[in-house]
Design an enzyme around this catalytic site. Sequence first.
Site, PDB file in Angstrom:
ATOM      1  N   LYS A 140       0.782  -1.229   0.000  1.00 66.32           N
ATOM      2  CA  LYS A 140       0.000   0.000   0.000  1.00 66.32           C
ATOM      3  C   LYS A 140       0.816   1.283   0.000  1.00 66.32           C
ATOM      4  CE  LYS A 140      -2.794  -1.325   3.456  1.00 66.32           C
ATOM      5  NZ  LYS A 140      -3.565  -1.034   4.553  1.00 66.32           N
ATOM      6  N   GLY A 142       8.832  -1.741  11.667  1.00 69.45           N
ATOM      7  CA  GLY A 142       8.327  -0.405  11.969  1.00 69.45           C
ATOM      8  C   GLY A 142       9.450   0.584  12.222  1.00 69.45           C
TER       9      GLY A 142
END
Length: 399
Positions: free
Chosen positions: A202, A379
């Site tokens: 995405k 992350g």
Amino acid sequence: MAKKTVRDIEVKGKKVLMRVDFNVPIKDGVITDDTRIKAALSTINYVIDNGGKAILMSHLGRVKTEDDKASKTLAPIAKRLEELLGKTVNFVSETRGEKVENAVASLKDGEVMMIENTRFEDIDGKKESKNDPELGKYWASLADVFVIDAFGTAHRSHASNVGVASNIEAVAGFLMEKEIKFIGGVVENPQKPLVAILGGAKVSDKIGVIESLIEKADKIIIGGGMMFTFLKALGKNIGSSLLEADKVELATSLMEKAKAKGVELILPVDTVVAKEFKNDTEFKTVSVDAVEDGWMGLDIGADSVKLFAEALKGVKTVVWNGPMGVFEMENYAKGTIGICKAIAGLDEAITIIGGGDSAAAAEQLGYADDFSHISTGGGASLEYLEGKELPGIAAISEK
Ligand code: ADP
Ligand code: MG
């Protein structure tokens, strides 16, 4: 800005608290992948070989209730570590208290102990994850110096990194040092030309990274699911490919921004389209101008691989984040394989992977050793590439 590392301090005779990353996958009490434990050995060995007393701590998964403790204990990890170190690891099944303090007091130079999962402290008031100041202070009180070698949690302010570091001096371990050198290097002072290859599912996951790298890169190459939002923004038909309709405008503005900055933004020229989101279905390679309704793009095509590989020639730094297609399915893995090979073959360039799935792809394909650096933090590497200051790195002393 250079950070102090474990090499810059005296460890001999010192109680060295080490925040490592032992957050490994465990199934029914059995470690299914010990890569992270092996990766931590170099810093641990350095400390004990130089006469330090190593006090290890790590988190493992998330711990919400007392019931979670049984499956989240570090006991099996301490055992595995013993095997790998060839040395006793005194595992204390507490995160604080008399047992911990006694173990620390009886630790001799060159010996290793480990305390329980730091997130056991989350059961009552999230003390670890909310960086309770008393907890950080307590852990710091056990030691003389603090080594941070857990990059994967560097984007979080926890008691076991930032909390301890606000009480005693913190230095980087070797894993952390490497992340700072390579990922930090891209963000702060990249060897140019710098090319970023971005893929994955995405656009929305990668907006921050694209925006940050537009400021630094000479070229940005886009593949993966997110390419279709860009192709859509160019007015192309994308069939039933992954589209983030609310990000089309953003894609347009990112392309304009790149143009204004003189950054070459390169999109695929062909794509492998399929009838359904599965391996065993009809599929073919078509130009990005010829995607028909009822087909979805699941990989970049061979011409795109060539185009991208060409764009990589002669560059000094490459940072790759996100696979070029649905590489988990054989029929849509060629784009990712091709790009992985192309980057791995760049002998003169600093080559970096900053993404969990891209790293997994490189490992599966057997190219992991050909990269200068494969970041270990999902992350954390994304936020680092976004140009954010990571609290777990900011907490480490400057040289
Ligand atoms: P990374 O972990 O390397 O940052 P991401 O998590 O962003 O990568 O994305 C990886 C996922 O993107 C993979 O599971 C892959 O199947 C998916 N993906 C790649 N290309 C496409 C595509 N064309 N359509 C749908 N999903 C895609
Ligand atoms: Mg991922």
